[in-house]
Design a protein around this motif. Structure first.
Motif, mmCIF file in Angstrom:
data_model
loop_
_atom_site.group_PDB
_atom_site.id
_atom_site.type_symbol
_atom_site.label_atom_id
_atom_site.label_comp_id
_atom_site.label_asym_id
_atom_site.label_seq_id
_atom_site.Cartn_x
_atom_site.Cartn_y
_atom_site.Cartn_z
ATOM 1 N N GLU A 3 0.833 -1.193 0.000
ATOM 2 C CA GLU A 3 0.000 0.000 0.000
ATOM 3 C C GLU A 3 0.864 1.237 0.000
ATOM 4 O OE1 GLU A 3 -4.105 -1.200 2.378
ATOM 5 O OE2 GLU A 3 -2.504 -0.197 3.469
ATOM 6 N N VAL A 4 0.296 2.310 -0.494
ATOM 7 C CA VAL A 4 0.917 3.621 -0.368
ATOM 8 C C VAL A 4 0.546 4.164 1.016
ATOM 9 C CG1 VAL A 4 0.991 5.967 -1.278
ATOM 10 C CG2 VAL A 4 0.753 4.015 -2.848
ATOM 11 N N TYR A 35 -1.978 14.602 -5.697
ATOM 12 C CA TYR A 35 -3.264 15.176 -6.032
ATOM 13 C C TYR A 35 -3.779 15.880 -4.786
ATOM 14 C CZ TYR A 35 -3.513 11.987 -10.093
ATOM 15 O OH TYR A 35 -3.278 11.307 -11.272
ATOM 16 N N VAL A 43 -11.057 15.996 -7.011
ATOM 17 C CA VAL A 43 -9.659 15.627 -6.837
ATOM 18 C C VAL A 43 -8.899 16.200 -8.031
ATOM 19 C CG1 VAL A 43 -8.021 13.725 -6.709
ATOM 20 C CG2 VAL A 43 -10.265 13.512 -5.612
ATOM 21 N N PHE A 45 -5.155 17.022 -10.028
ATOM 22 C CA PHE A 45 -3.761 16.657 -10.236
ATOM 23 C C PHE A 45 -2.853 17.833 -9.883
ATOM 24 C CE2 PHE A 45 -0.119 14.810 -12.238
ATOM 25 C CZ PHE A 45 0.498 15.805 -12.954
ATOM 26 N N PHE A 91 -3.449 13.780 -1.618
ATOM 27 C CA PHE A 91 -3.274 12.350 -1.880
ATOM 28 C C PHE A 91 -1.978 12.122 -2.649
ATOM 29 C CE2 PHE A 91 -7.330 10.895 -0.468
ATOM 30 C CZ PHE A 91 -8.264 11.857 -0.826
ATOM 31 N N LEU A 98 4.308 3.755 -16.913
ATOM 32 C CA LEU A 98 3.488 4.764 -17.564
ATOM 33 C C LEU A 98 2.754 4.204 -18.763
ATOM 34 C CD1 LEU A 98 5.110 8.278 -18.079
ATOM 35 C CD2 LEU A 98 3.004 7.674 -16.908
ATOM 36 N N GLY A 101 -2.556 3.563 -19.202
ATOM 37 C CA GLY A 101 -3.536 2.928 -18.344
ATOM 38 C C GLY A 101 -2.983 2.294 -17.108
ATOM 39 N N GLU A 102 -1.735 2.564 -16.809
ATOM 40 C CA GLU A 102 -1.192 2.006 -15.575
ATOM 41 C C GLU A 102 -2.032 2.479 -14.392
ATOM 42 O OE1 GLU A 102 2.134 -0.455 -16.486
ATOM 43 O OE2 GLU A 102 1.030 -0.050 -14.655
ATOM 44 N N THR A 103 -2.416 1.533 -13.569
ATOM 45 C CA THR A 103 -3.235 1.890 -12.421
ATOM 46 C C THR A 103 -2.422 2.675 -11.416
ATOM 47 O OG1 THR A 103 -4.661 -0.024 -12.707
ATOM 48 C CG2 THR A 103 -4.577 0.953 -10.508
ATOM 49 N N GLN A 104 -2.998 3.754 -10.932
ATOM 50 C CA GLN A 104 -2.375 4.527 -9.874
ATOM 51 C C GLN A 104 -2.964 4.068 -8.546
ATOM 52 O OE1 GLN A 104 -2.310 8.787 -10.608
ATOM 53 N NE2 GLN A 104 -1.822 8.470 -12.752
ATOM 54 N N TYR A 105 -2.066 3.793 -7.606
ATOM 55 C CA TYR A 105 -2.468 3.356 -6.281
ATOM 56 C C TYR A 105 -2.331 4.543 -5.328
ATOM 57 C CZ TYR A 105 -2.256 -1.330 -8.173
ATOM 58 O OH TYR A 105 -2.475 -2.445 -8.943
ATOM 59 N N PHE A 106 -3.401 4.795 -4.596
ATOM 60 C CA PHE A 106 -3.470 5.997 -3.780
ATOM 61 C C PHE A 106 -3.230 5.706 -2.306
ATOM 62 C CE2 PHE A 106 -4.934 9.439 -6.499
ATOM 63 C CZ PHE A 106 -5.242 8.749 -7.647
ATOM 64 N N GLY A 107 -2.645 6.673 -1.642
ATOM 65 C CA GLY A 107 -2.532 6.643 -0.197
ATOM 66 C C GLY A 107 -3.807 7.163 0.445
ATOM 67 N N PRO A 108 -3.867 7.110 1.776
ATOM 68 C CA PRO A 108 -5.085 7.511 2.487
ATOM 69 C C PRO A 108 -5.275 9.012 2.582
ATOM 70 C CG PRO A 108 -3.421 6.816 4.044
ATOM 71 C CD PRO A 108 -2.863 6.539 2.680
#
Lengths: 115, 116
Positions: A3-4, A35, A43, A45, A91, A98, A101-108
């Motif tokens: 996780e981030v 973000y 949200v 960028f 965030f 890159l 469509g690479e999925t971006q994983y977000f922190g809380p």
């Protein structure tokens, strides 16, 4: 599952003070992002970062903002002289690559309140 | 520039029923991707489902499916057999592919409440 993570979860600061928001991206990810979300708004960028330099930044990311990867694990966002309008949830996100469509994983998120 | 619009700030659904969240977008890119992220209360955003714009087939992930209408620039999310754990803020996002820059453009989100 990796996780981030972000610290702190909440930060209160006085207008004009400097703040540093910290993020630990997923360890094998190469691309990093910040973000922000002002309460009740979208949200947005702020900046993307790869290979120790900024790839792209938005018009929000002015000279008051900077990012850094000071070591092999942390990714920081610094706001040099905070303004009231910087109050928002920030965030961090990371992605493996890159290729489209690479999925971006977000922190809380870090909730920043500027008084 | 890309824009993403979610016209439903809040929705509610009874447990076990089906709900559809709306999203429209606009982009000048030829190659792009669409995403739905879920943010449970006090938790981070997690990816629910993604759709490659060049694919005509709608993406499906278990109880989650999309209705991708490329000509109409519409990308709705259907949640079947809603569960209490589906209660969250749902964000629609669009990302462009290729090149050296990649960012997501988000909608304002839809707060979904699943009622018992």
């Amino acid at each position: 599952e990796p996780e981030v993570t972000q610290t702190p979860s909440h930060q209160v600061t006085q207008m004009g003070q400097e703040v540093i928001l910290r993020c630990v991206p997923i360890s094998n990810h190469l691309y990093f992002y910040w973000y922000r979300q002002i309460l009740g708004q979208k949200v947005e960028f702020l900046v993307s970062f790869y290979n120790n330099e900024i790839s792209e930044k938005s018009e929000i990311f002015d000279d008051q903002f900077s990012v850094e990867r000071p070591d092999g694990s942390n990714f920081t966002l610094k706001i040099r002289s905070t303004k009231l309008e910087d109050s928002a949830m920030y965030f961090c996100a990371s992605s493996e690559g890159l290729a489209g469509g690479e999925t971006q994983y977000f922190g809380p998120g870090t909730r920043l309140l500027v008084l | 520039a890309q824009t993403v619009t979610q016209s439903q700030p809040e929705m509610s659904v009874q447990e076990a029923e089906t709900v559809t969240l709306s999203c429209t977008y606009d982009t000048s890119e030829n190659n792009y991707y669409l995403f739905w992220y879920k943010q449970p209360p006090s938790r981070q955003m997690i990816l629910v489902i993604r759709q490659e714009a060049y694919k005509q087939q709608n993406a499906t992930e278990n109880r989650f499916s999309v209705n991708f209408q490329k000509a109409a620039k519409s990308f709705s999310l259907k949640i079947s057999d809603s569960q209490l754990g589906d209660t969250a803020m749902y964000f629609c996002a669009c990302g462009n592919s290729g090149g050296s820059n990649y960012k997501l453009t988000f909608g304002k989100g839809t707060l979904l409440t699943v009622n018992p």
